[in-house]
Enzyme design. Structure first.
Site, mmCIF file in Angstrom:
data_model
loop_
_atom_site.group_PDB
_atom_site.id
_atom_site.type_symbol
_atom_site.label_atom_id
_atom_site.label_comp_id
_atom_site.label_asym_id
_atom_site.label_seq_id
_atom_site.Cartn_x
_atom_site.Cartn_y
_atom_site.Cartn_z
ATOM 1 N N ASN A 110 0.838 -1.203 0.000
ATOM 2 C CA ASN A 110 0.000 0.000 0.000
ATOM 3 C C ASN A 110 0.868 1.246 0.000
ATOM 4 O O ASN A 110 1.948 1.274 0.566
ATOM 5 C CB ASN A 110 -0.979 -0.018 1.189
ATOM 6 C CG ASN A 110 -0.436 0.680 2.415
ATOM 7 O OD1 ASN A 110 -0.498 1.912 2.524
ATOM 8 N ND2 ASN A 110 0.131 -0.080 3.350
ATOM 9 N N PHE A 114 -1.724 8.115 4.295
ATOM 10 C CA PHE A 114 -2.522 8.762 5.352
ATOM 11 C C PHE A 114 -3.775 9.444 4.796
ATOM 12 O O PHE A 114 -4.008 10.642 5.033
ATOM 13 C CB PHE A 114 -1.702 9.798 6.126
ATOM 14 C CG PHE A 114 -0.681 9.229 7.083
ATOM 15 C CD1 PHE A 114 -0.623 7.883 7.375
ATOM 16 C CD2 PHE A 114 0.217 10.080 7.723
ATOM 17 C CE1 PHE A 114 0.316 7.373 8.258
ATOM 18 C CE2 PHE A 114 1.162 9.592 8.619
ATOM 19 C CZ PHE A 114 1.215 8.236 8.876
ATOM 20 N N SER A 173 5.276 5.147 8.796
ATOM 21 C CA SER A 173 4.636 4.926 7.505
ATOM 22 C C SER A 173 5.605 5.332 6.403
ATOM 23 O O SER A 173 6.188 6.413 6.453
ATOM 24 C CB SER A 173 3.360 5.749 7.377
ATOM 25 O OG SER A 173 2.964 5.758 6.014
ATOM 26 N N ASN A 175 4.830 6.106 3.422
ATOM 27 C CA ASN A 175 4.121 6.761 2.320
ATOM 28 C C ASN A 175 3.901 8.258 2.487
ATOM 29 O O ASN A 175 3.253 8.890 1.669
ATOM 30 C CB ASN A 175 2.778 6.052 2.100
ATOM 31 C CG ASN A 175 2.974 4.580 1.810
ATOM 32 O OD1 ASN A 175 3.798 4.235 0.963
ATOM 33 N ND2 ASN A 175 2.271 3.718 2.526
ATOM 34 N N THR A 176 4.412 8.828 3.575
ATOM 35 C CA THR A 176 4.428 10.282 3.727
ATOM 36 C C THR A 176 5.891 10.693 3.658
ATOM 37 O O THR A 176 6.668 10.322 4.547
ATOM 38 C CB THR A 176 3.806 10.699 5.080
ATOM 39 O OG1 THR A 176 2.430 10.319 5.080
ATOM 40 C CG2 THR A 176 3.911 12.209 5.302
ATOM 41 N N LYS A 214 5.347 3.422 17.226
ATOM 42 C CA LYS A 214 5.334 2.371 16.188
ATOM 43 C C LYS A 214 6.474 2.600 15.214
ATOM 44 O O LYS A 214 6.568 3.673 14.604
ATOM 45 C CB LYS A 214 3.994 2.367 15.452
ATOM 46 C CG LYS A 214 3.881 1.256 14.415
ATOM 47 C CD LYS A 214 2.473 1.084 13.918
ATOM 48 C CE LYS A 214 2.361 -0.004 12.866
ATOM 49 N NZ LYS A 214 0.972 -0.176 12.392
ATOM 50 N N ASN A 243 5.683 -1.570 11.397
ATOM 51 C CA ASN A 243 4.894 -1.133 10.250
ATOM 52 C C ASN A 243 5.261 -1.976 9.005
ATOM 53 O O ASN A 243 5.948 -2.987 9.120
ATOM 54 C CB ASN A 243 5.167 0.356 10.020
ATOM 55 C CG ASN A 243 3.924 1.102 9.590
ATOM 56 O OD1 ASN A 243 3.247 0.658 8.643
ATOM 57 N ND2 ASN A 243 3.606 2.200 10.231
HETATM 58 C C1 LIG Z 1 -3.800 -1.224 3.554
HETATM 59 C C2 LIG Z 1 -2.976 -0.953 4.766
HETATM 60 C C3 LIG Z 1 -3.049 0.283 5.392
HETATM 61 C C4 LIG Z 1 -2.282 0.539 6.523
HETATM 62 N N1 LIG Z 1 -2.400 1.744 7.138
HETATM 63 C C5 LIG Z 1 -1.704 1.972 8.283
HETATM 64 C C6 LIG Z 1 -1.847 3.191 8.975
HETATM 65 O O1 LIG Z 1 -2.636 4.054 8.599
HETATM 66 N N2 LIG Z 1 -1.098 3.389 10.089
HETATM 67 C C7 LIG Z 1 -0.225 2.437 10.570
HETATM 68 O O2 LIG Z 1 0.425 2.657 11.581
HETATM 69 N N3 LIG Z 1 -0.093 1.256 9.940
HETATM 70 C C8 LIG Z 1 -0.806 1.009 8.812
HETATM 71 N N4 LIG Z 1 -0.678 -0.188 8.180
HETATM 72 C C9 LIG Z 1 0.295 -1.183 8.724
HETATM 73 C C10 LIG Z 1 -0.388 -2.206 9.635
HETATM 74 O O3 LIG Z 1 -0.933 -1.598 10.768
HETATM 75 C C11 LIG Z 1 0.619 -3.271 10.084
HETATM 76 O O4 LIG Z 1 1.606 -2.655 10.889
HETATM 77 C C12 LIG Z 1 1.324 -3.969 8.925
HETATM 78 O O5 LIG Z 1 0.448 -4.129 7.834
HETATM 79 C C13 LIG Z 1 1.876 -5.334 9.313
HETATM 80 O O6 LIG Z 1 0.825 -6.202 9.700
HETATM 81 P P1 LIG Z 1 0.167 -7.279 8.673
HETATM 82 O O7 LIG Z 1 1.304 -7.975 7.979
HETATM 83 O O8 LIG Z 1 -0.629 -8.193 9.553
HETATM 84 O O9 LIG Z 1 -0.676 -6.497 7.753
HETATM 85 C C14 LIG Z 1 -1.427 -0.467 7.036
HETATM 86 C C15 LIG Z 1 -1.362 -1.719 6.401
HETATM 87 C C16 LIG Z 1 -2.113 -1.971 5.285
HETATM 88 C C17 LIG Z 1 -2.032 -3.328 4.636
#
Ligand SMILES: Cc1cc2nc3c(=O)[nH]c(=O)nc-3n(C[C@H](O)[C@H](O)[C@H](O)COP(=O)(O)O)c2cc1C
Length: 364
Positions: A110, A114, A173, A175-176, A214, A243
């Site tokens: 992704n 934000f 993140s 992406n910012t 985080k 993350n």
């Molecule tokens: C589509 C998507 C959007 C995410 N948005 C955020 C976010 O807004 N803030 C954040 O701290 N982590 C975000 N994450 C990261 C997740 O919270 C998590 O840390 C990461 O995906 C690892 O866990 P997973 O492998 O179970 O997905 C996002 C992950 C995905 C897949």
């Protein structure tokens, strides 16, 4: 009942563009009568950051960015829900497409950036459910064009302390642009000083609100030394590791989608995220607890995360491939492990493998 709900939802959602599917999933959870999971076995309960969790399985940040469905998720059996990332002002995020499924790898990339309805909208929703119970944390971030990013975090802690079970400071993140630079020692120390000051000021009227940090799984170990040192010195309440990753593991099969820019999550992230969790655990030396996230897609993966150092776990991506039934499957597997080992609490497993994991070759 949850099984049927889940199978139908997954069939439908997989036929759609990933972001449309996500929007539909949120709408379904908002309007459909969500079946209630049974009570959790007492042996799954954890007390962490001064909060009581009925089970250790949390919904990770990013699924419910605007706090539209935290109570539906709790009903479905999550032990806690982290909403956000929210930014002070509403912002649209990056242009679409910005969310990609790597089906062959059970991974997700992704670069949402934000997308947030902003603090006012989310505060209204959380205030309306403030007395509903359950652990609902909020993950906060800075607006892309903020002149003072540290001030954005301080502002959000001040506003949300009264309605959130905990606040996560998201500086990881990918992406910012420039956000991850906040992990650099000098900047991070100033950020954490001001954030912890805001936490302590808010506590005088709102009571204690734990503040978690985080981090990215992509930190060099020398940078992790600094980050943990600052987190300890500034007395944060815990850390989330971690993350999404900007790296691309060698063994990815969906090589075409893997070239998309953004953060990779899901199964391919598990080895790196679990290694970073163990590395963090040995550096924290029990001073505060950790939440483990990254690639949890089974009971075995959940237990491995706990053994690597996590007192609680979070997942998101695997739900796309495995469905919501995964939450019950993980809880059943954790209980079975306790039973088999004659243990009475998951706390006994936390960090049991951390030292040995840090001695393994670095994950490729
Ligand atoms: C589509 C998507 C959007 C995410 N948005 C955020 C976010 O807004 N803030 C954040 O701290 N982590 C975000 N994450 C990261 C997740 O919270 C998590 O840390 C990461 O995906 C690892 O866990 P997973 O492998 O179970 O997905 C996002 C992950 C995905 C897949």
């Amino acid at each position: 009942m949850i099984g049927l709900f889940d199978r139908l939802a997954r069939l439908l959602l997989h036929a759609l563009d990933p972001e449309d599917a996500h929007g539909l999933a949120i709408r379904m959870l908002r309007i459909a009568p969500v079946p209630k999971a049974g009570h959790d076995d007492r042996r799954l309960a954890m007390r962490v950051f001064g909060l009581n969790f009925p089970n250790p399985v949390g919904m990770a940040a990013g699924f419910d960015k605007n706090a539209e469905v935290p109570d539906a998720l709790l009903r479905l059996g999550f032990g806690f829900v982290e909403v956000g990332t929210i930014t002070p002002l509403p912002q649209a995020g990056n242009p679409r497409p910005r969310l990609f499924r790597l089906d062959a790898d059970e991974g997700v990339i992704n670069r949402l950036g934000f997308n947030s309805q902003g603090a006012d909208a989310v505060l209204r929703r959380l205030a309306a459910r403030a007395h509903s119970g359950g652990v609902v944390g909020i993950n906060v971030g800075a607006n892309k064009d903020a002149l003072d990013r540290v001030a954005d975090y301080v502002h959000l802690i001040e506003r949300f302390a009264a309605v959130a079970s905990y606040v996560t400071v998201n500086i990881s993140s990918p992406n910012t642009p420039g956000l991850r630079d906040l992990q650099a020692a000098a900047v991070l120390d100033e950020l954490m000083a001001r954030v912890i000051d805001a936490r302590d000021r808010a506590a005088r009227s709102a009571g204690p609100t734990p503040v978690l940090l985080k981090i990215a799984p992509d930190l060099a170990l020398s940078d992790l030394d600094d980050v943990v040192g600052i987190a300890r010195a500034r007395r944060v309440d815990g850390m989330i590791v971690g993350n999404t990753t900007v790296s691309r593991p060698q063994r990815l099969r969906d090589v075409a989608t893997a070239t998309e820019a953004g953060g990779l999550s899901g199964r391919p992230l598990f080895p790196l995220a679990t290694r970073m969790l163990a590395e963090t655990y040995v550096r924290v030396e029990g001073v505060f607890p950790l939440i483990g996230a990254g690639g949890i897609d089974s009971g075995a993966a959940a237990l491995a995360k706990i053994r690597a150092g996590a007192s609680l776990i979070q997942l998101y991506s695997a739900l796309v491939f495995r469905g919501l039934g995964l939450v019950a499957a993980i809880k059943a597997a954790l209980l079975a492990a306790l039973q088999c080992d004659g243990q009475t609490s998951l706390a006994d497993y936390v960090g049991a493998d951390a030292a040995s994991i840090t001695a393994e070759p670095w994950p490729a």
